[in-house]
Write an enzyme that holds these catalytic residues in place. Sequence first.
Site, PDB file in Angstrom:
ATOM      1  CG  ASN A 191      -1.854  -1.166   1.225  1.00  0.00           C
ATOM      2  OD1 ASN A 191      -2.318  -1.596   0.168  1.00  0.00           O
ATOM      3  ND2 ASN A 191      -2.095  -1.727   2.392  1.00  0.00           N
ATOM      4  NE  ARG A 192       3.104   5.340  -3.826  1.00  0.00           N
ATOM      5  CZ  ARG A 192       3.559   6.258  -2.994  1.00  0.00           C
ATOM      6  NH1 ARG A 192       2.890   6.597  -1.923  1.00  0.00           N
ATOM      7  NH2 ARG A 192       4.709   6.857  -3.218  1.00  0.00           N
ATOM      8  CG  LEU A 193       1.421   2.571   4.046  1.00  0.00           C
ATOM      9  CD1 LEU A 193       0.609   2.105   5.256  1.00  0.00           C
ATOM     10  CD2 LEU A 193       1.423   4.103   4.001  1.00  0.00           C
ATOM     11  CB  SER A 213       6.581   5.703   2.086  1.00  0.00           C
ATOM     12  OG  SER A 213       5.240   5.728   2.512  1.00  0.00           O
TER      13      SER A 213
END
Length: 213
Positions: A191-193, A213
């Site tokens: 989740n792009r974290l 991030s």
Amino acid sequence: MKDLSNYRKSYEKSELLENSISENPIGLFSKWFQEAEDIGGSEEINAMTISTIGLDGFPKNRVVLLKQFTSEGFVFFTNYKSEKGKAIAENPNVCLSFFWHNSERQVIIKGIAEKTSEQISNDYFYSRPIGSQLGAIASHQSEVISGREVLENKIASLEKEFEGQEIIRPEYWGGYIVKPSEIEFWQGRQNRLHDRIRYQLHEGIWKIERLSS
Ligand SMILES: Cc1cc2nc3c(=O)[nH]c(=O)nc-3n(C[C@H](O)[C@H](O)[C@H](O)COP(=O)(O)O)c2cc1C
């Protein structure tokens, strides 16, 4: 138009947490390099991008091969009269980066490039196959030439010239060591974290911070 908006990947292989990192970034770099080697599936994991600020004021990236790393820094070899060599002579601030897709990791290193000792350049130059040694002599890297035959003719004449003779490393070919002042480690997460840990050198001490991030 080629639409790439569906190119998407979920990064799930690992994590980078504060409780698992070393005080010195070279320790973590070494661990990640080893893991990229062990996982396999990525060729030339020692291929890195080096960006320099050119004499024209533009940054320029290109790939070179990392040949050594120590607590001092990261070593690669090239032609000192190439475009990158001229850029470094004017401004030694450079940035290196690695992307290891097999471990979903990126490392970005800011530092100062310095020529290595003659000893290091010689040791590496003479460890290369004869063809590569002659290639280093033949190529005035980054200069405009009228055709490929310029290089091929040069090699043919050098082969004759050096037949049965010792090849001497040209003074315009050698190593640079990039002494790091900042190293950022990026681990892809879901989740792009993503995890981002940055080390910055302040008066001999590495300060460690997490970046969003
Ligand atoms: C996988 C790969 C590895 C390379 N390794 C080196 C290297 O170790 N040294 C080098 O001078 N050029 C290497 N090159 C070529 C450079 O990318 C570049 O074309 C060359 O150094 C000239 O760059 P410049 O004109 O910006 O100085 C490599 C290219 C690739 C794609």
